[in-house]
Design an enzyme around this catalytic site. Structure first.
Site, PDB file in Angstrom:
ATOM      1  N   GLY A 157       0.985   3.234  -3.728  1.00 23.43           N
ATOM      2  CA  GLY A 157       2.314   2.622  -3.653  1.00 23.43           C
ATOM      3  C   GLY A 157       2.201   1.269  -2.974  1.00 23.43           C
ATOM      4  O   GLY A 157       1.140   0.637  -2.980  1.00 23.43           O
ATOM      5  N   ARG A 158       3.291   0.840  -2.352  1.00 21.10           N
ATOM      6  CA  ARG A 158       3.281  -0.476  -1.694  1.00 21.10           C
ATOM      7  C   ARG A 158       2.163  -0.579  -0.663  1.00 21.10           C
ATOM      8  O   ARG A 158       1.415  -1.548  -0.621  1.00 21.10           O
ATOM      9  CB  ARG A 158       4.623  -0.726  -0.987  1.00 21.10           C
ATOM     10  CG  ARG A 158       5.782  -0.963  -1.905  1.00 21.10           C
ATOM     11  CD  ARG A 158       7.040  -1.216  -1.070  1.00 21.10           C
ATOM     12  NE  ARG A 158       8.199  -1.399  -1.905  1.00 21.10           N
ATOM     13  CZ  ARG A 158       8.894  -0.397  -2.443  1.00 21.10           C
ATOM     14  NH1 ARG A 158       8.552   0.848  -2.207  1.00 21.10           N
ATOM     15  NH2 ARG A 158       9.936  -0.655  -3.217  1.00 21.10           N
ATOM     16  N   ARG A 235       1.288  10.499   6.597  1.00 19.92           N
ATOM     17  CA  ARG A 235       1.877  11.639   7.285  1.00 19.92           C
ATOM     18  C   ARG A 235       0.766  12.601   7.687  1.00 19.92           C
ATOM     19  O   ARG A 235      -0.146  12.867   6.894  1.00 19.92           O
ATOM     20  CB  ARG A 235       2.857  12.388   6.372  1.00 19.92           C
ATOM     21  CG  ARG A 235       4.208  11.722   6.221  1.00 19.92           C
ATOM     22  CD  ARG A 235       5.046  11.810   7.504  1.00 19.92           C
ATOM     23  NE  ARG A 235       6.352  11.238   7.319  1.00 19.92           N
ATOM     24  CZ  ARG A 235       6.671   9.961   7.556  1.00 19.92           C
ATOM     25  NH1 ARG A 235       5.751   9.140   8.012  1.00 19.92           N
ATOM     26  NH2 ARG A 235       7.897   9.525   7.361  1.00 19.92           N
ATOM     27  N   ASP A 259      -3.208   7.655  12.729  1.00 23.29           N
ATOM     28  CA  ASP A 259      -1.954   7.183  13.339  1.00 23.29           C
ATOM     29  C   ASP A 259      -0.898   8.280  13.309  1.00 23.29           C
ATOM     30  O   ASP A 259       0.129   8.160  13.974  1.00 23.29           O
ATOM     31  CB  ASP A 259      -1.446   5.957  12.568  1.00 23.29           C
ATOM     32  CG  ASP A 259      -0.194   5.349  13.187  1.00 23.29           C
ATOM     33  OD1 ASP A 259      -0.159   5.189  14.429  1.00 23.29           O
ATOM     34  OD2 ASP A 259       0.757   5.040  12.451  1.00 23.29           O
ATOM     35  N   GLU A 264       3.595  15.908  15.729  1.00 21.08           N
ATOM     36  CA  GLU A 264       3.740  14.818  16.711  1.00 21.08           C
ATOM     37  C   GLU A 264       4.817  15.148  17.729  1.00 21.08           C
ATOM     38  O   GLU A 264       5.847  15.718  17.360  1.00 21.08           O
ATOM     39  CB  GLU A 264       4.080  13.518  15.971  1.00 21.08           C
ATOM     40  CG  GLU A 264       2.945  13.057  15.089  1.00 21.08           C
ATOM     41  CD  GLU A 264       3.357  11.953  14.108  1.00 21.08           C
ATOM     42  OE1 GLU A 264       4.463  11.401  14.255  1.00 21.08           O
ATOM     43  OE2 GLU A 264       2.576  11.677  13.204  1.00 21.08           O
ATOM     44  N   HIS A 282       1.512   7.036  16.138  1.00 19.58           N
ATOM     45  CA  HIS A 282       2.440   6.735  15.024  1.00 19.58           C
ATOM     46  C   HIS A 282       3.060   5.343  15.244  1.00 19.58           C
ATOM     47  O   HIS A 282       4.259   5.213  15.455  1.00 19.58           O
ATOM     48  CB  HIS A 282       3.530   7.810  14.921  1.00 19.58           C
ATOM     49  CG  HIS A 282       4.195   7.831  13.573  1.00 19.58           C
ATOM     50  ND1 HIS A 282       4.628   8.977  12.959  1.00 19.58           N
ATOM     51  CD2 HIS A 282       4.509   6.822  12.720  1.00 19.58           C
ATOM     52  CE1 HIS A 282       5.185   8.686  11.806  1.00 19.58           C
ATOM     53  NE2 HIS A 282       5.127   7.380  11.625  1.00 19.58           N
TER      54      HIS A 282
HETATM   55  C1  8YV Z   1       8.694   4.536  10.797  1.00 16.10           C
HETATM   56  C2  8YV Z   1       7.462   6.082   9.322  1.00 16.10           C
HETATM   57  O1  8YV Z   1       8.472   3.284  11.197  1.00 16.10           O
HETATM   58  O2  8YV Z   1       8.325   4.605   7.710  1.00 16.10           O
HETATM   59  C3  8YV Z   1       8.050   5.744   8.015  1.00 16.10           C
HETATM   60  O3  8YV Z   1       8.226   6.684   7.227  1.00 16.10           O
HETATM   61  O4  8YV Z   1       6.970   7.115   9.490  1.00 16.10           O
HETATM   62  C4  8YV Z   1       7.412   5.184  10.466  1.00 16.10           C
HETATM   63  O5  8YV Z   1       6.327   4.385  10.462  1.00 16.10           O
HETATM   64  C5  8YV Z   1       9.343   5.365  11.835  1.00 16.10           C
HETATM   65  O6  8YV Z   1      10.065   6.315  11.163  1.00 16.10           O
HETATM   66  C6  8YV Z   1      10.224   4.550  12.743  1.00 16.10           C
HETATM   67  O7  8YV Z   1      11.517   4.923  12.669  1.00 16.10           O
END
Ligand code: 8YV
Length: 317
Positions: A157-158, A235, A259, A264, A282
Site C-alpha cells: 500500500g502507501r 500491527r 515498532d 501494547e 509504536h
Molecule cells: C497512529 C497507527 O499514528 O495509523 C495507525 O494506524 O497505528 C498509528 O501509527 C496512532 O493511531 C496515533 O493515533
C-alpha cells in the site's frame, strides 16, 4: 450549544487541541474514571468520536452512541473499528490517509538499519563505558550490510511503496507480496509469503492487519533464515510473537526491528532481553509534522460530517 466530541486518545499537537476545544465540547474519555457509567449517561449526546488507529472503538461503545455522525481515526489502520457495522449504520469512519506514509517508511528503514548494524547495542557499548574497558575492535561483533539487501515487502500500500522507494535508493532488490499483483509497481510480485521470505534478507511488514493475523509464523521465519531480519511498522498481531521470540532465541533469524506489538504497551520480556531486537513504542507516525497533518485531517473529517457532508476521507460511506 457546541457539538459534543468524544476523544479516546490524547492528541499531542496543542494547536489541534485548541481548535477542537474552540469548535466542540470535547470529552477526553481517557481521563474519565468510570467510563461505562459515563457512556451510559452521555453516549446519546455524542456527535463525533476521535480515536487512534490502534485504539479504534468497540461496536458496544458505538451502540451506546445512537447520534454519532463520524468516527475519525487519527491514523491509517482501521482494524480496531467494526467497519461492517459502521457501514450498516451509514456511519462514516475516516482515516488520515497519506499523512503518515513518509514517517512510517522512514522508521521502517531506520529500524532495519539499526537492526542489521546493531546500532542500539553499539550505543549501549559506548554509553555504558564498555568501549574504554574493551578497546579492541573484536569486542563488538561485525554487523550485516544493509545496502543491497534483498528486501521483501509485505503489503504494497502507501507505506509499502514508500519503503520500496527508500530501499531502492540503497540498491536493494525489492520483491513484495499482497492480495494481488499491482500493475503500477515495478517490483517482482511473489504471491506466497513463504516464497517471499525465502527470497529475502529482510521482510518489512506494512500490511493492514484486518485479515492477516499471525501470518508471520515459525515457518515464515525459518524461510527468512538465520541471516534474515524482520521489521514491523504495521500491527503487532501480524506476527505470532511466541514464534518470533523463539526464532530470535534460537538464532533462526538474525534480528528484528519492531515498532508494534501484540498487546501494547506490554512487550514480552524475551523481546526486551535480547540484543537481536531494536524496539520502539509504536512511534512510526510520531513527529510534529505528521501528527499536525493528521490532526488537521481529523478536524476536517469531523467538520465535514457535522456539516452533513460525506467526509472526504470516509472509508465506509
Ligand atoms: C497512529 C497507527 O499514528 O495509523 C495507525 O494506524 O497505528 C498509528 O501509527 C496512532 O493511531 C496515533 O493515533
Amino acid at each position: 450549544m457546541k457539538p459534543q466530541v468524544l476523544q479516546l486518545n490524547p492528541i499531542l499537537i496543542p494547536a489541534i487541541n485548541d481548535e477542537l476545544a474552540s469548535l466542540y465540547q470535547v470529552h477526553k474519555f481517557f481521563e474519565i474514571a468510570d467510563q461505562p457509567a459515563w457512556l451510559r449517561e452521555h453516549g446519546a449526546s455524542i456527535s463525533a468520536v476521535i480515536t487512534g488507529g490502534h485504539t479504534g472503538i468497540s461496536r458496544g461503545m458505538l451502540e451506546q452512541m445512537p447520534n454519532v455522525k463520524v468516527v475519525a481515526v487519527n491514523g491509517v489502520g482501521t482494524d480496531a473499528v467494526d467497519l461492517a457495522y459502521c457501514r450498516s449504520r451509514h456511519l462514516p469512519v475516516t482515516a488520515t490517509l497519506g499523512a503518515l506514509t513518509e514517517d512510517v517508511a522512514d522508521l521502517a528503514i531506520g529500524l532495519l538499519i539499526a537492526a542489521c548494524r546493531n546500532l542500539c547495542a553499539g550505543d549501549r557499548f559506548v554509553r555504558d563505558g564498555l568501549w574504554e574497558l574493551n578497546p579492541q575492535p573484536s569486542a563488538i561483533p561485525l554487523a550485516r550490510r544493509f545496502s543491497g539487501m534483498r528486501v521483501g515487502i509485505v503489503g504494497m500500500g502507501r507505506v509499502g511503496r514508500a519503503v520500496a522507494v527508500r530501499a531502492a535508493a540503497f540498491g536493494c532488490p525489492i520483491r513484495y507480496t499482497d492480495l494481488r499483483a499491482m500493475d503500477d509497481v515495478p517490483h517482482e510480485f511473489v504471491p506466497a509469503l513463504l516464497d517471499l521470505a525465502a527470497a529475502s534478507d529482510a521482510l518489512v511488514l506494512c500490511a493492514a492487519a484486518d485479515k492477516a493475523e499471525g501470518i508471520i509464523n515459525a515457518a515464515v521465519l525459518d524461510a527468512l533464515g538465520p541471516r534474515g531480519f524482520l521489521v514491523n511498522v504495521a500491527r503487532g498481531r501480524l506476527v505470532n510473537e511466541a514464534d518470533l521470540t523463539q526464532a530470535l532465541a534460537d538464532g533462526r533469524i538474525a534480528g528484528a526491528g519492531l515498532d508494534v506489538f501484540v498487546d501494547e504497551p506490554r512487550v514480552p520480556q524475551a523481546l526486551r532481553n535480547t540484543d537481536r531486537t531494536t524496539l520502539q513504542a509504536h512511534r512510526a507516525s510520531a513527529t510534529w509534522e505528521t501528527r499536525h497533518a493528521m490532526g488537521q485531517m481529523v478536524l476536517d473529517s469531523v467538520a465535514q460530517a457535522l456539516a452533513g457532508e460525506r467526509p472526504a476521507m470516509s472509508l465506509t460511506t
